[in-house]
Design an enzyme around this catalytic site. Structure first.
Site, PDB file in Angstrom:
ATOM      1  N   HIS A   1      -7.171  53.318  41.186  1.00 16.24           N
ATOM      2  CA  HIS A   1      -7.785  52.317  41.218  1.00 16.24           C
ATOM      3  C   HIS A   1      -7.747  51.000  42.369  1.00 16.24           C
ATOM      4  O   HIS A   1      -8.680  50.045  42.015  1.00 16.24           O
ATOM      5  CB  HIS A   1      -7.230  51.640  39.757  1.00 16.24           C
ATOM      6  CG  HIS A   1      -5.304  50.860  40.495  1.00 16.24           C
ATOM      7  ND1 HIS A   1      -4.860  51.362  40.437  1.00 16.24           N
ATOM      8  CD2 HIS A   1      -5.681  50.168  40.375  1.00 16.24           C
ATOM      9  CE1 HIS A   1      -3.235  51.568  40.770  1.00 16.24           C
ATOM     10  NE2 HIS A   1      -3.624  49.389  41.350  1.00 16.24           N
TER      11      HIS A   1
ATOM     12  N   ASP B   1      -4.398  58.354  38.830  1.00 13.22           N
ATOM     13  CA  ASP B   1      -4.455  57.369  40.028  1.00 13.22           C
ATOM     14  C   ASP B   1      -3.596  57.277  41.115  1.00 13.22           C
ATOM     15  O   ASP B   1      -3.180  57.146  42.101  1.00 13.22           O
ATOM     16  CB  ASP B   1      -3.494  56.294  39.378  1.00 13.22           C
ATOM     17  CG  ASP B   1      -3.846  54.570  39.487  1.00 13.22           C
ATOM     18  OD1 ASP B   1      -4.638  54.808  39.934  1.00 13.22           O
ATOM     19  OD2 ASP B   1      -3.130  54.166  40.302  1.00 13.22           O
TER      20      ASP B   1
ATOM     21  N   SER C   1       0.081  47.884  45.167  1.00 14.83           N
ATOM     22  CA  SER C   1      -1.425  49.497  44.668  1.00 14.83           C
ATOM     23  C   SER C   1      -1.269  50.242  45.544  1.00 14.83           C
ATOM     24  O   SER C   1      -2.047  49.684  46.498  1.00 14.83           O
ATOM     25  CB  SER C   1      -2.293  48.963  43.602  1.00 14.83           C
ATOM     26  OG  SER C   1      -1.868  48.619  42.241  1.00 14.83           O
TER      27      SER C   1
END
Length: 314
Positions: A61, A91, A167
């Site tokens: 992402h 992910d 992230s």
């Protein structure tokens, strides 16, 4: 009074040791942590270099559909990188950055983790670059939904604070090894954040390097790692102390059609022990698509062999 003074000195020594442990781990991994920006698309996240020739791990992402990204290192040096492959179901994405890199962040063995172990998150949250937070491993073998709606298995829960921008950065052990790839936090909750376990990330990276994508078999279950009672281990003829318990079974999926049910424990696949969710992910590779796969299943009624026919995961 003397006892109180001695205890205070002991507590101070423990805190100093803890601080030194965290600082040493950050000194080892921090130089390999980078900021990743989509070129021309805005937004940023984190990543880390795993090989001197410029292999960088981050989140799917973070890169999205971008083909090129800008990779900025702690010394301020910026390089262009191209996205080699991405796996929305875990992910995870892999980038090849231009040039060579002296500092790398080695992937550790997440199977050796224990709850309560120190966990250190390094990343670029909210624009505050190369930030460090520390906590503990709160739980292991969790499942959470990816942006595709698929369940990501083998997820580490931690209370090390994560924020947008973290992230793709590494979750690091006190030994200075990457134990997970930070992926998500729960908005509105405190002390609940998640990272994809390093063993699963390693599997995904290997698949992307070999095939440009992740090929996997699908049986339609989500699972958690669980202790395997000694009697069950003996009956199932495996020598391990852990296995996986099915948390849910997808209706009309291959597992359901074979008779697997929620609560079943899978101790082995084709005779190979399944000691955790990472083993389940790894063993259900492309070679098992369309091939009868024998699952050793532990139930209250005893141990049975169930044949499942995995399909290709779309």
């Amino acid at each position: 009074m003397a006892f109180a003074a001695e205890k205070l000195q002991s507590d101070d020594a423990l805190l100093d040791t803890y601080s030194a442990t965290v600082a040493d781990a950050v000194d080892r991994i921090g130089p390999a942590v980078c900021r990743i920006e989509r070129i021309g698309a805005g937004g940023h996240g984190s990543g880390f270099v795993i090989a001197q020739d410029g292999l960088v791990v981050t989140n799917f992402h973070v890169v999205g559909d971008a083909r090129a990204v800008r990779v900025t290192m702690p010394d301020g040096g910026a390089r262009e990188g191209r996205v080699l492959g991405r796996d929305p179901d875990t992910d995870i994405a892999l980038v090849r950055a231009d040039g060579s890199f002296a500092d790398v962040a080695p992937l550790g063995d997440s199977k050796r983790l224990r709850r309560g172990q120190i966990a250190i998150a390094i990343g670029n949250p909210l624009g505050f670059e190369w930030t460090v937070t520390a906590g503990v491993v709160s739980a292991l073998g969790r499942s959470m939904r990816a942006s595709t709606g698929r369940l990501i298995d083998d997820v580490i829960q931690t209370d090390a604070a994560l924020n947008p921008g973290n992230s793709g950065g590494p979750l690091v052990s006190s030994a200075g090894e990457v134990i997970g790839v930070n992926t998500a936090m729960i908005h509105g909750a405190q002390g609940i954040a998640f990272a994809v376990a390093s063993n699963t990330a390693n599997f995904v990276i290997s698949e992307i390097i070999r095939f440009g994508r992740v090929r996997r078999a699908f049986i339609g279950v989500s699972a958690d790692t669980t202790n395997l009672p000694r009697r069950a281990a003996l009956l199932s003829q495996v020598t391990t102390n852990t296995a996986v318990r099915l948390r849910s079974v997808e209706k009309n999926g291959p597992a359901a059609k074979a008779g697997l049910k929620e609560g079943d424990i899978i101790a082995a696949i084709d005779g190979r022990p399944v000691t955790g969710v990472d083993d389940l992910v790894r063993l259900l590779d492309a070679e098992r698509i369309g091939r009868e796969t024998l699952c050793t299943v532990v139930r209250r009624s005893g141990v049975s062999q169930v044949v499942v026919m995995p399909v290709a995961r779309s």
